[in-house]
Design a protein around this motif. Structure first.
Motif, PDB file in Angstrom:
ATOM      1  N   TYR A 197       0.804  -1.223   0.000  1.00 40.48           N
ATOM      2  CA  TYR A 197       0.000   0.000   0.000  1.00 40.48           C
ATOM      3  C   TYR A 197       0.837   1.273   0.000  1.00 40.48           C
ATOM      4  O   TYR A 197       0.429   2.305  -0.539  1.00 40.48           O
ATOM      5  CB  TYR A 197      -0.939   0.004   1.217  1.00 40.48           C
ATOM      6  CG  TYR A 197      -0.234   0.285   2.525  1.00 40.48           C
ATOM      7  CD1 TYR A 197      -0.235   1.561   3.083  1.00 40.48           C
ATOM      8  CD2 TYR A 197       0.449  -0.721   3.210  1.00 40.48           C
ATOM      9  CE1 TYR A 197       0.420   1.831   4.265  1.00 40.48           C
ATOM     10  CE2 TYR A 197       1.105  -0.463   4.391  1.00 40.48           C
ATOM     11  CZ  TYR A 197       1.097   0.814   4.916  1.00 40.48           C
ATOM     12  OH  TYR A 197       1.759   1.071   6.093  1.00 40.48           O
ATOM     13  N   ASP A 198       2.034   1.251   0.598  1.00 39.06           N
ATOM     14  CA  ASP A 198       2.828   2.474   0.714  1.00 39.06           C
ATOM     15  C   ASP A 198       3.671   2.770  -0.524  1.00 39.06           C
ATOM     16  O   ASP A 198       4.468   3.702  -0.532  1.00 39.06           O
ATOM     17  CB  ASP A 198       3.722   2.427   1.959  1.00 39.06           C
ATOM     18  CG  ASP A 198       4.635   1.215   1.982  1.00 39.06           C
ATOM     19  OD1 ASP A 198       4.523   0.350   1.094  1.00 39.06           O
ATOM     20  OD2 ASP A 198       5.487   1.142   2.901  1.00 39.06           O
ATOM     21  N   ARG A 199       3.483   1.989  -1.583  1.00 39.98           N
ATOM     22  CA  ARG A 199       4.198   2.235  -2.839  1.00 39.98           C
ATOM     23  C   ARG A 199       3.358   3.051  -3.816  1.00 39.98           C
ATOM     24  O   ARG A 199       3.824   3.406  -4.891  1.00 39.98           O
ATOM     25  CB  ARG A 199       4.602   0.909  -3.491  1.00 39.98           C
ATOM     26  CG  ARG A 199       5.396  -0.017  -2.586  1.00 39.98           C
ATOM     27  CD  ARG A 199       6.792   0.486  -2.340  1.00 39.98           C
ATOM     28  NE  ARG A 199       7.479  -0.326  -1.354  1.00 39.98           N
ATOM     29  CZ  ARG A 199       8.160  -1.431  -1.631  1.00 39.98           C
ATOM     30  NH1 ARG A 199       8.190  -1.887  -2.882  1.00 39.98           N
ATOM     31  NH2 ARG A 199       8.785  -2.080  -0.671  1.00 39.98           N
ATOM     32  N   LYS A 200       2.126   3.315  -3.465  1.00 44.32           N
ATOM     33  CA  LYS A 200       1.224   4.042  -4.355  1.00 44.32           C
ATOM     34  C   LYS A 200       1.193   5.535  -3.995  1.00 44.32           C
ATOM     35  O   LYS A 200       1.519   5.939  -2.881  1.00 44.32           O
ATOM     36  CB  LYS A 200      -0.189   3.476  -4.267  1.00 44.32           C
ATOM     37  CG  LYS A 200      -0.312   2.012  -4.721  1.00 44.32           C
ATOM     38  CD  LYS A 200      -0.125   1.890  -6.213  1.00 44.32           C
ATOM     39  CE  LYS A 200      -0.443   0.466  -6.682  1.00 44.32           C
ATOM     40  NZ  LYS A 200      -0.272   0.333  -8.155  1.00 44.32           N
ATOM     41  N   ASP A 201       0.758   6.340  -4.967  1.00 39.32           N
ATOM     42  CA  ASP A 201       0.641   7.788  -4.782  1.00 39.32           C
ATOM     43  C   ASP A 201      -0.820   8.133  -4.489  1.00 39.32           C
ATOM     44  O   ASP A 201      -1.695   7.927  -5.329  1.00 39.32           O
ATOM     45  CB  ASP A 201       1.105   8.503  -6.050  1.00 39.32           C
ATOM     46  CG  ASP A 201       1.128  10.032  -5.890  1.00 39.32           C
ATOM     47  OD1 ASP A 201       0.576  10.539  -4.894  1.00 39.32           O
ATOM     48  OD2 ASP A 201       1.679  10.706  -6.775  1.00 39.32           O
ATOM     49  N   ARG A 230      -1.917  -4.300  -0.972  1.00 37.03           N
ATOM     50  CA  ARG A 230      -1.909  -5.164   0.200  1.00 37.03           C
ATOM     51  C   ARG A 230      -1.092  -4.546   1.311  1.00 37.03           C
ATOM     52  O   ARG A 230      -0.192  -3.738   1.076  1.00 37.03           O
ATOM     53  CB  ARG A 230      -1.384  -6.550  -0.147  1.00 37.03           C
ATOM     54  CG  ARG A 230       0.066  -6.613  -0.572  1.00 37.03           C
ATOM     55  CD  ARG A 230       0.465  -8.025  -0.925  1.00 37.03           C
ATOM     56  NE  ARG A 230       0.281  -8.934   0.197  1.00 37.03           N
ATOM     57  CZ  ARG A 230       0.367 -10.251   0.103  1.00 37.03           C
ATOM     58  NH1 ARG A 230       0.619 -10.823  -1.074  1.00 37.03           N
ATOM     59  NH2 ARG A 230       0.210 -11.013   1.165  1.00 37.03           N
ATOM     60  N   ILE A 231      -1.432  -4.939   2.525  1.00 34.08           N
ATOM     61  CA  ILE A 231      -0.695  -4.509   3.717  1.00 34.08           C
ATOM     62  C   ILE A 231       0.217  -5.655   4.124  1.00 34.08           C
ATOM     63  O   ILE A 231      -0.265  -6.777   4.339  1.00 34.08           O
ATOM     64  CB  ILE A 231      -1.675  -4.159   4.857  1.00 34.08           C
ATOM     65  CG1 ILE A 231      -2.590  -3.006   4.430  1.00 34.08           C
ATOM     66  CG2 ILE A 231      -0.916  -3.793   6.126  1.00 34.08           C
ATOM     67  CD1 ILE A 231      -3.726  -2.736   5.399  1.00 34.08           C
ATOM     68  N   PRO A 232       1.524  -5.428   4.213  1.00 34.72           N
ATOM     69  CA  PRO A 232       2.435  -6.523   4.572  1.00 34.72           C
ATOM     70  C   PRO A 232       2.176  -7.017   5.988  1.00 34.72           C
ATOM     71  O   PRO A 232       1.896  -6.222   6.894  1.00 34.72           O
ATOM     72  CB  PRO A 232       3.825  -5.889   4.453  1.00 34.72           C
ATOM     73  CG  PRO A 232       3.591  -4.425   4.606  1.00 34.72           C
ATOM     74  CD  PRO A 232       2.244  -4.155   4.030  1.00 34.72           C
ATOM     75  N   MET A 233       2.253  -8.321   6.179  1.00 27.88           N
ATOM     76  CA  MET A 233       2.018  -8.924   7.492  1.00 27.88           C
ATOM     77  C   MET A 233       3.019 -10.049   7.733  1.00 27.88           C
ATOM     78  O   MET A 233       3.343 -10.810   6.825  1.00 27.88           O
ATOM     79  CB  MET A 233       0.589  -9.469   7.581  1.00 27.88           C
ATOM     80  CG  MET A 233      -0.463  -8.397   7.710  1.00 27.88           C
ATOM     81  SD  MET A 233      -2.139  -9.069   7.674  1.00 27.88           S
ATOM     82  CE  MET A 233      -2.303  -9.469   5.940  1.00 27.88           C
TER      83      MET A 233
END
Length: 259
Positions: A197-201, A230-233
């Protein structure tokens, strides 16, 4: 005059509004309980305020609330009709209010949450409260999502219910498509997402789709999204609590928009 029996028609009405979603929808009313929720209710939406005898004797800070026309209820009766284990001694009947989908989609710098079939009242209330804090501009919910006016949901919103624009829609996927036509990039939180999710703008108009607590998004809904994320887990977890997942995504959008 003091109400001294749960058989009183006003008390029966309150219990019906607390316990029956059908009655709330029919009358377009709900019950707000506790000092904060009643004090933050927009004055034009207040129908009637009820206070216990002990509340009236030992009034706390009422945040400017006028109790001159409040109905007084015997303490024991108030405890019996209350939806909480430790009632604060004040509740109100409030008129419902819902934004239009058109107004929600017409906002600039849109940050939306699309909620499909969220069933836990506490989850929905927490999502709404967190959404206000993260700067979300609107909640769009499928019709089978739990009632926003459920007493547990109301308490969990901590007043955000009065400030966060929201709407229920009959055709969830069609609504997602409408948002996309308005330039909203819609991301589905999904196990099949190939990017974190944190790779998107998220600095442009964006929406996040969150699905049911047990089953996630339906395939039909997920397929409507612009993309999966996705959220890494770690460990053996397959998913996070819906409210937690929503909070992570909302606050990543807020972080990016405030760099």
């Amino acid at each position: 005059m003091v109400i001294t029996s749960t058989s009183n028609q006003q008390m029966k009405h309150i219990k019906e509004l607390l316990n029956k979603g059908k009655e709330r929808r029919k009358e377009k009313l709900f019950v707000a309980e506790g000092i904060r929720m009643v004090a933050e209710t927009p004055r034009e939406r207040l129908e009637k305020i009820y206070v216990s005898e002990s509340f009236l004797r030992n009034q706390p800070d009422l945040r400017g609330l006028d109790l001159s026309e409040a109905v007084i209820v015997q303490d024991q009766v108030f405890r019996q009709i209350s939806d909480t284990q430790t009632p604060q001694g004040i509740m109100a009947i409030v008129r419902q209010s819902e934004q239009s989908l058109e107004n929600i989609l017409a906002q600039e710098d849109t940050l939306l949450l699309f909620l499909e079939n969220i069933q836990d009242p506490g989850n929905l209330g927490t999502i709404m409260r967190t959404a206000e804090g993260a700067g979300v501009t609107g909640l769009i919910m499928s019709r089978d999502t739990v009632d926003i006016y459920n007493p547990k949901t109301i308490r969990a919103t901590m007043g955000s219910l009065y400030r966060m624009p929201f709407v229920y829609v009959d055709d969830f996927c069609d609504t997602v498509h409408q948002a996309k036509k308005k330039g909203v990039c819609v991301y589905a939180a999904h196990l099949k997402g190939t990017e974190y999710y944190d790779r998107k703008d998220y600095r442009q108009s964006v929406g996040f789709m969150i699905g049911n607590e047990g089953n996630g998004l339906t395939k039909e809904a997920a397929d409507c999204a612009t993309d999966y994320i996705r959220i890494p887990m770690s460990g053996q977890l397959e998913s996070l609590n819906a409210a937690v997942a929503a909070a992570i995504l909302m606050y990543e959008a807020r972080r990016q928009r405030h760099l």
